[in-house]
Scaffold this motif. Sequence first.
Motif, short mmCIF file in Angstrom:
data_model
loop_
_atom_site.label_atom_id
_atom_site.label_comp_id
_atom_site.label_asym_id
_atom_site.label_seq_id
_atom_site.Cartn_x
_atom_site.Cartn_y
_atom_site.Cartn_z
N UNK A 261 19.39 22.88 43.89
CA UNK A 261 19.87 23.29 45.22
C UNK A 261 19.85 22.06 46.12
N UNK A 262 21.03 21.68 46.61
CA UNK A 262 21.18 20.42 47.34
C UNK A 262 21.81 20.69 48.70
N UNK A 263 21.27 20.01 49.71
CA UNK A 263 21.85 20.05 51.05
C UNK A 263 21.97 18.64 51.60
N UNK A 264 23.11 18.33 52.22
CA UNK A 264 23.36 16.97 52.74
C UNK A 264 23.78 17.07 54.20
N UNK A 265 23.17 16.21 55.02
CA UNK A 265 23.55 16.11 56.43
C UNK A 265 23.78 14.63 56.75
N UNK A 266 24.99 14.33 57.23
CA UNK A 266 25.29 12.96 57.68
C UNK A 266 25.17 12.92 59.20
#
Length: 165
Positions: A93-98
Amino acid sequence: MGETVVFEVPLEGWISAGTVLIVLLFVLWIAALVRIGRLKRRLHAFVDGSGMPDLESVMRQMHERMNALASKTEAHGHAIEKLEAKSGRMKSNVGVVRYNPFEDRGSDLSFSVAFLDDREDGVVISALHSRDESRVYAKPLEAGASGYPLTPEEKRAITQAKPKL
């Protein structure tokens, strides 16, 4: 005192009754032969493709195959149980915030990425990029929380990565 009573049956009656009985037995014998022939043909059709000489050998071979399939099924069941246990611990389970951590300069080159398993254990990694330097931070997670302070961007990445059930 006692008189003996004798019943006399003519010989022709016995002959005709015997003839009827013989004909009836002959018809039954023919019917049995026909049924046996049909059963033999069905048995040969069943046994011919197996390469076995008789029904007992075919049954023994089928029993051995069933035992082999049962043991393979049991082995597959154990393998599936191991995979299910392992997959629940995978960080899938992956979450990315730039984001831009520096308001006065730069662009959205910095990021926070969270990797969680189904128990929300894992890690959140943040990389802060500027023109002069880059910094990378990793924080362990247990049940979606860390013993280290989390930035708002890291919290958003964790929220994105939480398993959806």
